[in-house]
Design a protein around this motif. Structure first.
Motif, mmCIF file in Angstrom:
data_model
loop_
_atom_site.group_PDB
_atom_site.id
_atom_site.type_symbol
_atom_site.label_atom_id
_atom_site.label_comp_id
_atom_site.label_asym_id
_atom_site.label_seq_id
_atom_site.Cartn_x
_atom_site.Cartn_y
_atom_site.Cartn_z
ATOM 1 N N LEU A 77 101.541 -110.980 18.835
ATOM 2 C CA LEU A 77 102.662 -110.236 18.249
ATOM 3 C C LEU A 77 104.006 -110.892 18.539
ATOM 4 C CD1 LEU A 77 101.536 -106.555 18.969
ATOM 5 C CD2 LEU A 77 101.627 -107.697 16.743
ATOM 6 N N ASN A 78 104.046 -111.703 19.588
ATOM 7 C CA ASN A 78 105.285 -112.381 19.965
ATOM 8 C C ASN A 78 105.281 -113.871 19.617
ATOM 9 O OD1 ASN A 78 107.118 -110.372 21.437
ATOM 10 N ND2 ASN A 78 105.067 -109.908 22.173
ATOM 11 N N GLY A 79 104.339 -114.292 18.763
ATOM 12 C CA GLY A 79 104.351 -115.651 18.230
ATOM 13 C C GLY A 79 103.748 -116.728 19.101
ATOM 14 N N PHE A 80 102.996 -116.355 20.119
ATOM 15 C CA PHE A 80 102.386 -117.339 21.004
ATOM 16 C C PHE A 80 101.036 -117.802 20.454
ATOM 17 C CE2 PHE A 80 105.192 -115.002 23.805
ATOM 18 C CZ PHE A 80 105.707 -115.970 24.638
ATOM 19 N N ASN A 81 100.643 -119.023 20.796
ATOM 20 C CA ASN A 81 99.263 -119.461 20.579
ATOM 21 C C ASN A 81 98.410 -118.741 21.614
ATOM 22 O OD1 ASN A 81 99.715 -121.349 18.508
ATOM 23 N ND2 ASN A 81 100.350 -122.878 20.003
ATOM 24 N N THR A 82 97.180 -118.443 21.254
ATOM 25 C CA THR A 82 96.335 -117.699 22.181
ATOM 26 C C THR A 82 95.005 -118.401 22.393
ATOM 27 O OG1 THR A 82 95.531 -116.350 20.349
ATOM 28 C CG2 THR A 82 97.325 -115.441 21.668
ATOM 29 N N GLU A 83 94.584 -118.403 23.630
ATOM 30 C CA GLU A 83 93.289 -118.962 24.021
ATOM 31 C C GLU A 83 92.718 -118.040 25.083
ATOM 32 O OE1 GLU A 83 91.589 -122.782 26.492
ATOM 33 O OE2 GLU A 83 93.335 -123.063 25.201
ATOM 34 N N LEU A 84 91.481 -117.657 24.908
ATOM 35 C CA LEU A 84 90.825 -116.786 25.874
ATOM 36 C C LEU A 84 89.641 -117.524 26.471
ATOM 37 C CD1 LEU A 84 90.462 -114.020 27.230
ATOM 38 C CD2 LEU A 84 89.109 -113.334 25.236
ATOM 39 N N ILE A 85 89.645 -117.633 27.786
ATOM 40 C CA ILE A 85 88.507 -118.206 28.506
ATOM 41 C C ILE A 85 87.869 -117.044 29.250
ATOM 42 C CG2 ILE A 85 87.736 -119.867 30.239
ATOM 43 C CD1 ILE A 85 90.359 -121.430 29.613
ATOM 44 N N THR A 86 86.591 -116.814 28.999
ATOM 45 C CA THR A 86 85.924 -115.645 29.543
ATOM 46 C C THR A 86 84.514 -115.992 30.012
ATOM 47 O OG1 THR A 86 85.125 -113.411 28.999
ATOM 48 C CG2 THR A 86 85.203 -114.986 27.201
ATOM 49 N N ASN A 87 83.989 -115.166 30.904
ATOM 50 C CA ASN A 87 82.585 -115.327 31.282
ATOM 51 C C ASN A 87 81.688 -114.636 30.260
ATOM 52 O OD1 ASN A 87 82.637 -112.575 31.880
ATOM 53 N ND2 ASN A 87 82.573 -112.874 34.090
ATOM 54 N N GLY A 88 82.283 -113.961 29.279
ATOM 55 C CA GLY A 88 81.542 -113.363 28.183
ATOM 56 C C GLY A 88 81.026 -111.970 28.443
ATOM 57 N N PHE A 89 81.146 -111.456 29.651
ATOM 58 C CA PHE A 89 80.540 -110.177 29.992
ATOM 59 C C PHE A 89 81.111 -109.018 29.180
ATOM 60 C CE2 PHE A 89 79.946 -106.402 32.724
ATOM 61 C CZ PHE A 89 78.562 -106.368 32.681
ATOM 62 N N LEU A 90 82.397 -109.063 28.859
ATOM 63 C CA LEU A 90 83.019 -107.974 28.098
ATOM 64 C C LEU A 90 83.035 -108.220 26.592
ATOM 65 C CD1 LEU A 90 86.005 -107.049 30.439
ATOM 66 C CD2 LEU A 90 83.822 -105.863 30.172
ATOM 67 N N LEU A 91 82.431 -109.308 26.159
ATOM 68 C CA LEU A 91 82.369 -109.551 24.721
ATOM 69 C C LEU A 91 81.285 -108.665 24.110
ATOM 70 C CD1 LEU A 91 82.750 -113.412 24.395
ATOM 71 C CD2 LEU A 91 84.462 -111.648 23.950
ATOM 72 N N ASN A 92 81.689 -107.837 23.201
ATOM 73 C CA ASN A 92 80.765 -107.010 22.435
ATOM 74 C C ASN A 92 81.290 -107.002 21.001
ATOM 75 O OD1 ASN A 92 82.882 -105.067 22.287
ATOM 76 N ND2 ASN A 92 82.218 -104.179 24.228
#
Length: 94
Positions: free
Chosen positions: A35-50
């Protein structure tokens, strides 16, 4: 001005989120950054991905997603994560 072929006038800052709660906050850091114009990258262990969280990231137009797994061996993963999470993570990837 260009650096390494990148037009600096078009560059957007990048936010590095290290707190491990990018998918659990009421307004996610990904949502705030987009929403504020930043590039976004998410590094996750995947546990909360549903399906709900994945759909939300698609809608927010996440720029990059990286999933870091310690191992594909369920027993070793359970020892590292202290929870039997590998099957949940793999299901989320499908």
């Amino acid at each position: 001005m260009t650096t390494l072929g990148i037009d600096e006038s078009q560059a957007r800052p990048v936010v590095d989120h290290l707190l491990g709660v990018a998918l659990t906050e009421r307004q996610t850091s990904v949502e705030f950054a987009k929403l504020n114009g930043f590039n976004t990258e998410l590094i996750t262990n995947g546990f909360l991905l549903n399906s709900k969280n994945c759909q939300r990231l698609v809608e927010l137009k996440l720029d990059k997603l990286a999933i870091s797994l310690h191992t594909l061996d369920p027993e070793i993963n359970k020892k590292i994560m202290h929870i039997d999470s590998l099957e949940t993570i793999i299901k989320a990837l499908h």
